[in-house]
Design a protein around this motif. Structure first.
Motif, PDB file in Angstrom:
ATOM      1  N   SER A 362       0.919  -1.225  -0.041  1.00  0.00           N
ATOM      2  CA  SER A 362      -0.062  -0.012   0.052  1.00  0.00           C
ATOM      3  C   SER A 362       0.983   1.363   0.214  1.00  0.00           C
ATOM      4  CB  SER A 362      -0.981  -0.048   1.105  1.00  0.00           C
ATOM      5  OG  SER A 362      -0.013   0.183   2.531  1.00  0.00           O
ATOM      6  N   GLU A 363       0.394   2.339  -0.247  1.00  0.00           N
ATOM      7  CA  GLU A 363       1.125   3.716  -0.410  1.00  0.00           C
ATOM      8  C   GLU A 363       1.179   4.084   1.139  1.00  0.00           C
ATOM      9  OE1 GLU A 363       2.058   5.272  -2.907  1.00  0.00           O
ATOM     10  OE2 GLU A 363       1.030   4.709  -4.638  1.00  0.00           O
ATOM     11  N   THR A 364       0.628   3.724   2.054  1.00  0.00           N
ATOM     12  CA  THR A 364       0.817   4.134   3.532  1.00  0.00           C
ATOM     13  C   THR A 364       1.901   3.372   4.098  1.00  0.00           C
ATOM     14  OG1 THR A 364      -0.756   2.523   4.234  1.00  0.00           O
ATOM     15  CG2 THR A 364      -1.692   4.673   3.310  1.00  0.00           C
ATOM     16  N   SER A 376       9.816   2.459   1.798  1.00  0.00           N
ATOM     17  CA  SER A 376       8.464   1.842   1.348  1.00  0.00           C
ATOM     18  C   SER A 376       8.490   1.400  -0.156  1.00  0.00           C
ATOM     19  CB  SER A 376       7.465   2.906   1.322  1.00  0.00           C
ATOM     20  OG  SER A 376       7.862   4.056   0.427  1.00  0.00           O
ATOM     21  N   ARG A 378       7.547   0.939  -3.825  1.00  0.00           N
ATOM     22  CA  ARG A 378       6.775   1.580  -5.164  1.00  0.00           C
ATOM     23  C   ARG A 378       5.525   0.896  -5.509  1.00  0.00           C
ATOM     24  NH1 ARG A 378      12.521   3.290  -7.789  1.00  0.00           N
ATOM     25  NH2 ARG A 378      13.016   4.968  -6.545  1.00  0.00           N
ATOM     26  N   ALA A 379       4.464   1.537  -5.287  1.00  0.00           N
ATOM     27  CA  ALA A 379       3.136   0.750  -6.004  1.00  0.00           C
ATOM     28  C   ALA A 379       3.191   0.266  -7.415  1.00  0.00           C
ATOM     29  CB  ALA A 379       2.071   1.761  -5.671  1.00  0.00           C
ATOM     30  N   ARG A 409       7.330  13.833  -5.723  1.00  0.00           N
ATOM     31  CA  ARG A 409       6.865  12.838  -4.870  1.00  0.00           C
ATOM     32  C   ARG A 409       7.925  12.717  -3.521  1.00  0.00           C
ATOM     33  NH1 ARG A 409       6.867   9.187  -8.008  1.00  0.00           N
ATOM     34  NH2 ARG A 409       4.632   9.317  -8.554  1.00  0.00           N
TER      35      ARG A 409
END
Length: 429
Positions: A362-364, A376, A378-379, A409
């Protein structure tokens, strides 16, 4: 983004776990018992005394992770270098399990790791099918070449499995050959090249002489350097192929490498030699007094011996205690893959594999990695966003992304394929 969540805070959690173990039910108290309060209590018979409360051990929910490796042929090291360890990657995953258990117990979670190693001539897909039939793990750390990774991702048994790529840097795995449930922890070659080109642009060393070996990995690394040079406004002034296969370059390095590095005016020599055939001997054997960068000399990497900032020295120490050697980029990626699963489970306070998988992608989702930044995935292609170190054997020269390289971003997306550049379609929608 939040700051690095696994530095001092992560170490403090591990210390807290040790204290909790000391004070667990059944452990000897660290202070004398309180005196009995009244004469009535003293004279009470055993039959009248209240029964002691027996606290049942807390049942921990299990999160299972599997480490799956295709053993590959190792090259013979030169210049008395240590060989690539047989447990490269695996020891990082084992440390990740230990760290995850140190924090997971506070929210009722337990993590375990099982291991499968397939020899170079072994049947990889049959071994994977056997693992899935027997244990059905939902999270698999894969240490294997690109073709093997794709074979596992396309297997019917992997339909609900998240695969973590910890060793294959091939750009195509993040591009047209991406797969929906594959997350890439190891940086891609283009991420490494972009880190290097940012440094050269910052230093204004804009003219590059490229010396490349004949291997497939050498060709792909050279391709990444060419693409990145264009991206950051640098120029390859000349390219020199060099083939040292079947020869001991140590005996002829001064003559052969001096000749190979002679060419148009340049500021730096970039070397693409993933097979380690000649790159170690190139520094100080160039025709002109120029820095050597790339696979040798100053090297872009996810991790290395000199990394100490942001409490990384503590991770280095724990790994050395476990493995008896230094942590390298594949070891770090193995640790990071398991740590990401552990962090997602702890954030959710759940062992539900579907929920953990959804959060990871997820992006979160953010996770610390002893790099001073929240990391994180990358989606759009599953690549782990992370800083890349520029390393000389004794020091960290710089850390990319460098100051001044901006992105709408996050500046970490200046390294590797951006969303508009990636042809990955499997992870869309």
């Amino acid at each position: 983004m939040r700051g690095d969540r696994t530095g001092l805070a992560h170490t403090a959690a591990i210390v807290a776990a040790t204290i909790a173990t000391t004070l667990a039910p059944g452990a000897a108290p660290a202070f004398p018992a309180a005196p009995q309060q009244t004469a009535q209590t003293e004279s009470a018979s055993p039959a009248q005394a209240p029964a002691p409360t027996v606290r049942k051990p807390r049942e921990l929910k299990l999160v299972s992770i599997h480490y799956f490796e295709r053993r590959v042929e190792r090259h013979t090291p030169r210049n008395n270098e240590d060989p690539v360890p047989d447990d490269q990657g695996l020891k990082g995953a084992e440390l990740g399990i230990a760290d995850s258990n140190a924090t997971g117990r506070f929210v009722g979670l337990k993590f375990d790791l099982k291991t499968t190693v397939v020899e170079p001539d072994g049947d990889l897909e049959a071994a994977f099918a056997e693992v899935m039939a027997k244990d059905a793990p939902r999270f698999v750390v894969v240490n294997a070449p690109a073709e093997d990774l794709l074979a596992l991702a396309d297997a019917a048994a992997a339909r609900d499995v998240v695969l973590f790529n910890v060793s294959a840097p091939d750009v195509r795995l993040r591009d047209a050959d991406c797969r929906a449930r594959v997350l890439h922890v190891i940086p891609s070659r283009d991420m490494l090249a972009d880190a290097l080109m940012q440094f050269l642009a910052f230093k204004r060393w804009t003219r590059i002489l490229l010396v490349a070996g004949p291997g497939e990995g050498d060709r792909l690394y050279a391709d990444a350097i060419r693409k990145s040079a264009r991206k950051f406004g640098l120029r390859i002034v000349e390219e020199k192929p060099f083939d040292a296969r079947g020869a001991d370059i140590r005996d002829t390095a001064t003559d052969e490498l001096t000749l190979a590095s002679r060419g148009a005016e340049h500021d730096v020599v970039a070397v693409a030699d993933e097979a380690d055939e000649f790159g170690d001997n190139l520094p100080y054997n160039t025709a002109s007094p120029r820095p050597v960068v790339g696979t040798h000399g100053m090297v872009p990497a996810a991790w290395g011996k000199p990394v100490e900032a942001w409490a990384a020295v503590q991770l280095q120490g724990r790994f050395r205690k476990l493995a008896g050697r230094r942590m390298d980029p594949v070891d770090y990626s193995g640790w990071m893959a398991v740590h990401a699963v552990g962090e997602a489970a702890v954030q959710l306070k759940s062992a539900d594999p579907a929920a953990i998988s959804a959060l990871l992608r997820s992006e979160t989702f953010e996770v610390g990695g002893f790099k001073g930044r929240a990391l994180s995935f990358r989606a759009w292609n599953g690549q782990l966003r992370q800083p890349v170190y520029l390393l000389w054997p004794g020091a960290v020269v710089a850390t990319a992304p460098l100051e001044g390289f901006l992105h709408q971003r996050t500046e970490m997306d200046t390294l590797g394929l951006d969303q508009s550049e990636s042809a990955c379609k499997a992870m869309r929608g």
